[in-house]
Design a protein around this motif. Structure first.
Motif, PDB file in Angstrom:
ATOM      1  N   ARG A 121       0.938  -1.017   0.015  1.00 23.98           N
ATOM      2  CA  ARG A 121       0.308   0.090   0.078  1.00 23.98           C
ATOM      3  C   ARG A 121       0.856   1.050  -0.021  1.00 23.98           C
ATOM      4  NH1 ARG A 121      -4.429  -0.063   4.681  1.00 23.98           N
ATOM      5  NH2 ARG A 121      -2.103   0.181   5.838  1.00 23.98           N
ATOM      6  N   ALA A 122       1.909   1.240   0.813  1.00 22.56           N
ATOM      7  CA  ALA A 122       2.879   2.430   0.667  1.00 22.56           C
ATOM      8  C   ALA A 122       3.586   2.562  -0.531  1.00 22.56           C
ATOM      9  CB  ALA A 122       3.930   2.271   1.812  1.00 22.56           C
ATOM     10  N   MET A 123       3.809   1.224  -1.239  1.00 21.10           N
ATOM     11  CA  MET A 123       4.554   1.275  -2.493  1.00 21.10           C
ATOM     12  C   MET A 123       3.617   1.973  -3.702  1.00 21.10           C
ATOM     13  SD  MET A 123       5.623  -1.784  -5.331  1.00 21.10           S
ATOM     14  CE  MET A 123       6.746  -2.722  -3.971  1.00 21.10           C
ATOM     15  N   ALA A 124       2.621   1.628  -3.419  1.00 22.34           N
ATOM     16  CA  ALA A 124       1.401   2.336  -4.482  1.00 22.34           C
ATOM     17  C   ALA A 124       1.483   3.775  -4.202  1.00 22.34           C
ATOM     18  CB  ALA A 124       0.089   1.556  -4.093  1.00 22.34           C
ATOM     19  N   ALA A 125       1.474   4.370  -2.936  1.00 24.40           N
ATOM     20  CA  ALA A 125       1.628   5.618  -2.859  1.00 24.40           C
ATOM     21  C   ALA A 125       2.612   6.612  -3.474  1.00 24.40           C
ATOM     22  CB  ALA A 125       1.395   5.990  -1.207  1.00 24.40           C
ATOM     23  N   VAL A 126       3.899   5.811  -3.242  1.00 28.61           N
ATOM     24  CA  VAL A 126       5.061   6.469  -3.746  1.00 28.61           C
ATOM     25  C   VAL A 126       4.941   6.267  -5.292  1.00 28.61           C
ATOM     26  CG1 VAL A 126       7.440   5.508  -4.269  1.00 28.61           C
ATOM     27  CG2 VAL A 126       6.604   5.269  -2.031  1.00 28.61           C
TER      28      VAL A 126
END
Length: 261
Positions: free
Chosen positions: A117-122
């Protein structure tokens, strides 16, 4: 979101699949370039030849490296297999994490869900949301992955369950600090329908054992996967799996509702 478990009898594999609205080349950079990885993964990671080096924890060994399609490496005794396939102008990212500790699967799943989920934000150029308490996410994955924990035990049953709060906090919730050798166990250690005798073994916030009319019940809090301990309850008596499943799932869910100690 497609998440499931498989097992060969000795090791367990967690399969997680996420669609990301970015081309494979962009997802590959987020997955492998140290400057990007540090934005979504809680440790520094870099590939040095055949080695995968983290600033904390065990190192790994590269097993396959095929940009922008496949990255497979070990992580201590575990194996991580990252696959990227194109889906129109987007990508489907699949992670297969293979490990020996089946009952740690919910902790791994909650962690990887948060990371991806954090990767998607990045990838989207959005701020990475501050990490929130993941106890409820862990409990969701216990249900989703079918980790009820009950196994036959000769005689009786054995229940294994990863908890989300520290051992000392779980012990206090059980009123374990009030337990005494030779006295009846605190009520939280006794499911409905079980006739408890007296405490026959007691060790801090680690172990409590008592007799019943049909056998022995032993509670143990051992080292677990994630932030909490591994609860193992063995009942050599007549109480069935359904009794223990209900009792311990209620306990685990109540603990997840408590604020972290």
């Amino acid at each position: 979101m497609h998440d499931r478990l498989s097992s060969d009898g000795a090791r367990t594999s967690l399969h997680m699949e996420r669609r990301l609205p970015h081309p494979p080349e962009r997802v590959w950079r987020a997955l492998t370039e140290p400057g990007e990885v540090r934005q979504w993964f809680p440790a520094e990671m870099r590939v040095e030849g055949e080695r995968v080096v983290y600033d904390v924890g065990p190192e790994g060994r590269v097993l396959a490296f095929d940009p922008p399609r496949l990255f497979v490496h070990t992580w201590g005794e575990d194996e991580l297999r990252w696959e990227i396939r194109p889906d129109g102008e987007a990508s489907v990212l699949t992670l297969t994490h293979t490990f020996g500790d089946r009952f740690g699967a919910a902790s791994f799943a909650a962690g990887w869900h948060t990371c991806v989920r954090a990767m998607a934000a990045v990838l989207d150029g959005r701020p990475v949301a501050a990490e929130r308490d993941s106890a409820h996410l862990h409990e969701d994955f216990v249900a989703l992955l079918g980790l009820d924990g009950v196994r036959p035990h000769r005689p009786g049953v054995r229940y294994e369950r990863q908890l989300t709060r520290p051992a000392a906090q779980a012990w206090r919730y059980l009123s374990g600090d009030g337990a005494r050798l030779g006295a009846p166990p605190p009520a939280a250690f006794v499911p409905g329908g079980v006739s408890a005798g007296v405490v026959s073994a007691l060790e801090g916030d680690k172990l409590l054992e008592y007799g019943t009319a049909a056998g022995t019940v032993r509670w143990e809090l051992a080292e677990g996967t994630g932030q909490g301990p591994r609860l193992v309850v063995t009942d050599t008596g007549a109480a069935g799996a359904a009794v223990w499943r209900s009792h311990i799932e209620h306990l685990a869910n109540d603990l997840s509702d408590l604020p972290p100690a």
